[in-house]
Design a protein around this motif. Structure first.
Motif, PDB file in Angstrom:
ATOM      1  N   ILE A  12       1.035   1.795  -3.643  1.00 52.98           N
ATOM      2  CA  ILE A  12      -0.247   2.297  -4.155  1.00 52.98           C
ATOM      3  C   ILE A  12      -0.408   3.771  -3.809  1.00 52.98           C
ATOM      4  N   GLY A  13      -0.009   4.142  -2.579  1.00 52.89           N
ATOM      5  CA  GLY A  13      -0.093   5.535  -2.166  1.00 52.89           C
ATOM      6  C   GLY A  13       0.814   6.439  -2.988  1.00 52.89           C
TER       7      GLY A  13
ATOM      8  N   PHE B 127      -0.223   3.192   3.102  1.00 53.26           N
ATOM      9  CA  PHE B 127      -0.696   4.191   2.155  1.00 53.26           C
ATOM     10  C   PHE B 127      -0.414   5.600   2.673  1.00 53.26           C
TER      11      PHE B 127
ATOM     12  N   PHE C 115      -2.125   1.942 -13.335  1.00 52.58           N
ATOM     13  CA  PHE C 115      -2.572   1.434 -12.037  1.00 52.58           C
ATOM     14  C   PHE C 115      -3.465   0.221 -12.235  1.00 52.58           C
TER      15      PHE C 115
ATOM     16  N   TYR D 173     -10.542   1.767  -2.784  1.00 52.34           N
ATOM     17  CA  TYR D 173      -9.687   2.362  -3.808  1.00 52.34           C
ATOM     18  C   TYR D 173     -10.201   3.719  -4.258  1.00 52.34           C
TER      19      TYR D 173
ATOM     20  N   PRO E 225     -10.218   3.718  -9.991  1.00 53.37           N
ATOM     21  CA  PRO E 225      -9.746   5.036 -10.434  1.00 53.37           C
ATOM     22  C   PRO E 225      -9.990   5.277 -11.916  1.00 53.37           C
TER      23      PRO E 225
ATOM     24  N   TRP F  28       0.813  -1.211   0.000  1.00 53.73           N
ATOM     25  CA  TRP F  28       0.000   0.000   0.000  1.00 53.73           C
ATOM     26  C   TRP F  28       0.849   1.264   0.000  1.00 53.73           C
TER      27      TRP F  28
ATOM     28  N   TYR G  16       2.016   5.861  -6.063  1.00 52.37           N
ATOM     29  CA  TYR G  16       1.539   5.946  -7.446  1.00 52.37           C
ATOM     30  C   TYR G  16       0.275   6.799  -7.537  1.00 52.37           C
ATOM     31  N   GLY G  17      -0.622   6.640  -6.558  1.00 49.94           N
ATOM     32  CA  GLY G  17      -1.853   7.415  -6.576  1.00 49.94           C
ATOM     33  C   GLY G  17      -1.608   8.910  -6.437  1.00 49.94           C
TER      34      GLY G  17
ATOM     35  N   THR H 103      -8.473   5.727  -1.415  1.00 46.28           N
ATOM     36  CA  THR H 103      -7.009   5.737  -1.342  1.00 46.28           C
ATOM     37  C   THR H 103      -6.323   6.080  -2.654  1.00 46.28           C
ATOM     38  N   SER H 104      -6.933   5.718  -3.786  1.00 53.42           N
ATOM     39  CA  SER H 104      -6.220   5.843  -5.053  1.00 53.42           C
ATOM     40  C   SER H 104      -6.832   6.831  -6.038  1.00 53.42           C
ATOM     41  N   TYR H 105      -8.132   7.082  -5.947  1.00 54.09           N
ATOM     42  CA  TYR H 105      -8.735   8.010  -6.900  1.00 54.09           C
ATOM     43  C   TYR H 105      -8.953   9.402  -6.326  1.00 54.09           C
TER      44      TYR H 105
END
Length: 504
Positions: A50-51, A185, A81, A287, A416, A47, A53-54, A290-292
């Motif tokens: 993921i954090g 994240f 992603f 997601y 996302p 994560w 990259y997001g 956290t990602s979008y």
């Protein structure tokens, strides 16, 4: 739900073979702590990536799609992603059954090493300005390598910790994985914020584009080395050891058989379907947050990237704190009531949250992210334990790997990209909220078919307790305890006399 599995896999009915104290597994507390830390560090790093990259999505659009239309470039970056999730089911399908065969700890060691190499590799890639747009290909390949390793990472860690945990506190113990994920994240978002602040103050506003973006990815290398060293010392899951040792018995019941992938689908499709519905709701909600949200807030609301990152860190740390408390509650009142609260929470809170985001103020940003995170905390508190509770020990790693990765890949990881496409096509800023609400509604119906699993022995395993005294109390009350069903336990046909039986 499990009744259908019993019809396909008939197990012996309750007989005179009663549960003895010596049948129970008493958990070694030191080994449990070692297992939690060793397994949790992988989810933290997963994560973290993921954090990173997001929160670098907008920056990486300029880095890797230079010369492309900005809106199309953002979609290409978000597709990077999503492609990592394309191979996640493949990772689960290969590494899961392998973990059922050779053990949980060996597979977890491999996934950690692979993840660290792939994340570091992204930080070493050239930019589109240096070599052209073809650099998107190695970027996607490295993201796919991350996805393959992650396909075995979470399902393996969830299986491992669930099998190591006492039945009465399994929800709490397993939930710490997702608490660590949220902290990971938050660490990724924090690293992006700190790197942005330091590099821009030292080298100007273009510092992140000129190389500062690499730093958060390269940090994964030392983190990975530490995690690999920790995993070298992990003990094997006690439930796996017991099941593995007895797997060669001649008259073993089908529920205790280690199935290959086709038979997993054949025998456990009801559990897989229910698990996929729950994970789809969990994944789209998680997601989205956290990602979008970083991309949405920057492109649709116009929020300052630093403010967005700081707000996300605060909310995610709060989320990490809430998760174990909710999980402890689920150990007491059951998994199904908590899932009901999570699904209804999304249906009630998401539209007000997105309305608050449109206001564009700092206080509304914090409140909106909190409202989105609240149902997510209820989902994340249960995921690791419930996925493990759906399937028998002999085929658990493979079954969880298939179920979790299929749902998280098709629905969660694409959130996302799909959310951005929905906003572009419809022009409706609330479209991502409706997308998540749909899957929460599906999960609410699936919940009606799910059996309660809290505080019960895992299917195919003997009870796991925290002390010999607890084992004795459990045995004495087994006749009136609806949570004890010896037909789902791998017991020796002729147990030793009670006074001679040793507690494992």
């Amino acid at each position: 739900m499990f009744e259908q599995s019993k019809e396909q896999h008939p197990v012996r009915p309750k007989t005179a073979r009663r549960l003895q104290a010596g049948d129970c597994i008493v958990v070694d507390k030191d080994e449990l702590r070692k297992a939690q830390v060793g397994a949790g560090v992988g989810n933290f790093i997963e994560w973290y990536d993921i954090g990173v990259y997001g929160y670098l999505a907008v920056t990486m659009t300029s880095v890797f799609t230079e010369g492309m239309d900005e809106r199309m470039g953002l979609l290409v970056t978000l597709l990077g992603f999503a492609v990592s999730f394309i191979v996640r089911p493949l990772g689960g399908m290969i590494l899961g059954p392998l973990g059922d065969r050779i053990g949980r700890r060996k597979v977890l060691f491999f996934t950690m090493a692979l993840m660290a190499v792939a994340t570091t590799g992204i930080g070493l890639l050239p930019t589109a300005g240096q070599v052209g747009l073809w650099v998107i290909i190695p970027l996607y390949l490295l993201k796919m390598l991350q996805g393959f390793s992650t396909g075995g990472e979470y399902s393996g860690a969830a299986t491992y910790i669930s099998e190591f945990s006492p039945d009465r506190s399994r929800g709490f113990m397993a939930s710490l994985l997702n608490s660590g994920s949220m902290l990971g994240f938050a660490a990724g978002a924090s690293m992006v914020a700190v790197t942005t602040a330091v590099t821009t103050s030292a080298w100007g506003d273009s510092a992140m584009l000129e190389g500062g973006w690499r730093i958060p990815f390269l940090i994964a290398l030392p983190l990975g080395v530490v995690a690999i060293v920790m995993r070298l010392r992990l003990p094997e899951s006690p439930s796996f050891e017991v099941a593995h040792a007895k797997a060669g018995s001649e008259d073993i019941d089908p529920i205790f058989v280690r199935h290959n992938l086709p038979n997993i689908f054949k025998h456990y499709w009801p559990q897989i379907l229910i698990g996929c519905c729950l994970v789809a709701a969990d994944g789209t909600c998680g997601y989205l947050l956290t990602s979008y949200m970083p991309t949405y807030l920057e492109t649709q609301v116009g929020s300052d990237p630093v403010h967005t990152a700081v707000a996300a860190v605060v909310v995610l740390v709060l989320l990490a704190v809430m998760i174990p408390f909710v999980a402890r509650w689920s150990d007491r009142i059951g998994r199904r009531p908590i899932y009901a609260m999570a699904t209804i929470g999304n249906l009630v809170l998401l539209l007000p949250a997105f309305t608050l985001m449109q206001m564009g103020t700092l206080w509304s940003l914090y409140l909106a992210l909190f409202l989105v995170s609240l149902p997510s905390a209820f989902f994340l508190a249960l995921t690791a334990a419930v996925m493990s509770e759906l399937f028998p020990t002999a085929s658990r790693f493979g079954s969880v790997g298939v179920t979790h990765n299929l749902a998280i890949s098709v629905f969660g990881g694409t959130t996302p990209l799909v959310s951005q496409i929905l906003v572009e096509v419809t022009g409706n800023p609330y479209a991502p909220a409706f997308y998540v609400m749909f899957f929460s509604l599906v999960a609410l119906f699936a919940l009606l078919k799910m059996r309660e699993t809290a505080a019960r022995p895992l299917l195919g395993s003997v009870p796991v307790v925290s002390s010999r005294e607890e084992a004795i109390r459990l045995v004495e009350g087994q006749d009136t305890n609806e949570r004890i069903d010896t037909s789902t336990m791998l017991l020796a046909p002729e147990p030793a006399a009670p006074e001679a039986a040793g507690v494992r």
